[in-house]
Design a protein around this motif. Structure first.
Motif, PDB file in Angstrom:
ATOM      1  N   ARG A  86      -4.222 -29.634   4.156  1.00  0.00           N
ATOM      2  CA  ARG A  86      -4.191 -28.691   5.279  1.00  0.00           C
ATOM      3  C   ARG A  86      -5.285 -27.638   5.175  1.00  0.00           C
ATOM      4  NH1 ARG A  86       1.983 -26.834   6.055  1.00  0.00           N
ATOM      5  NH2 ARG A  86       1.603 -25.995   3.981  1.00  0.00           N
ATOM      6  N   PRO A  89      -9.132 -30.289   5.618  1.00  0.00           N
ATOM      7  CA  PRO A  89      -8.909 -31.622   6.195  1.00  0.00           C
ATOM      8  C   PRO A  89     -10.185 -32.450   6.223  1.00  0.00           C
ATOM      9  CG  PRO A  89      -8.907 -29.938   7.898  1.00  0.00           C
ATOM     10  CD  PRO A  89      -8.933 -29.211   6.582  1.00  0.00           C
ATOM     11  N   THR A  93      -7.763 -37.485   7.422  1.00  0.00           N
ATOM     12  CA  THR A  93      -6.747 -36.801   8.228  1.00  0.00           C
ATOM     13  C   THR A  93      -6.620 -37.465   9.592  1.00  0.00           C
ATOM     14  OG1 THR A  93      -7.310 -34.733   7.118  1.00  0.00           O
ATOM     15  CG2 THR A  93      -6.026 -34.559   9.143  1.00  0.00           C
ATOM     16  N   GLY A 125      -4.570 -30.753  15.202  1.00  0.00           N
ATOM     17  CA  GLY A 125      -4.408 -32.116  14.688  1.00  0.00           C
ATOM     18  C   GLY A 125      -3.870 -33.123  15.682  1.00  0.00           C
TER      19      GLY A 125
END
Length: 198
Positions: A86, A89, A93, A125
């Motif tokens: 996190r 990334p 990812t 994301g």
């Protein structure tokens, strides 16, 4: 096989504290590739969402720290979770969830990126993955128990499913992703308020 077995065991355990109430289930996908974007306030929402989607399996994005311990790593792999960094990334990812979506699987993401009851900006994301995979995002809101204390005081768990959000292919990708981000943000806020009033 382990996923379904574990899911049914978790379902039995959680149901001791109260069954989940689901709303707008007509929006739940019957099949195909989906990104499930759910609000996140504790560890219980992860379990109830997974149980509610059975027999369909969710492949969760999970923080890489959970894979450092050998036992947890085995457990995470058995539950179809895959690690993401996190803080930094990398290409994986996006690479791993895109592969899963190409295979017709469902990917679970908690856009807030953290467990909180407060309003926080959505992480990009879910929208980034949707933009490159062209898979729809299913917004889901959860309210209910977040920890053991909530479970034992029988706080009622509730899930509400929004309408799938699709990438607008009539505009440039960058603009389409910005629109999708706005739509997702609004959908999750609206669903959270709706399910609170149920």
């Amino acid at each position: 096989m382990f996923y379904n077995f574990a899911g049914n065991v978790v379902k039995i355990i959680l149901s001791i504290f109260g069954r989940v109430r689901e709303y707008q289930t007509e929006n739940k996908p019957e099949s195909g590739s989906y990104i499930i974007a759910c609000t996140h306030t504790g560890w219980v929402d992860i379990l109830w969402l997974g149980v509610a989607m059975l027999p369909k399996q969710i492949h969760y994005m999970a923080k890489k720290e959970l894979f450092k311990n050998a036992f947890l790593k085995t457990l995470m792999n058995g539950l179809n979770a895959f690690p993401v960094d996190r803080e930094n990334p990398g290409p994986s990812t996006i690479k791993i969830p895109r592969k899963l979506l190409r295979e017709g699987k469902m990917v679970g993401i908690f856009p807030s990126g953290t467990r909180t009851d407060e309003e926080v900006p959505l992480k990009r994301g879910a929208v980034t993955i949707a933009g490159y995979s062209k898979a729809p995002i299913l917004p889901v809101a959860y309210v209910g128990p977040n920890n053991f204390k909530d479970l034992f005081t029988r706080v009622k768990p509730k899930l509400i499913y929004g309408e799938p959000i699709y990438l607008n292919e009539e505009v440039k990708k960058k603009e389409a992703m910005e629109i999708m981000m706005k739509d997702l943000d609004e959908a999750l806020k609206r669903l959270k308020e709706e399910v609170k009033s149920k």
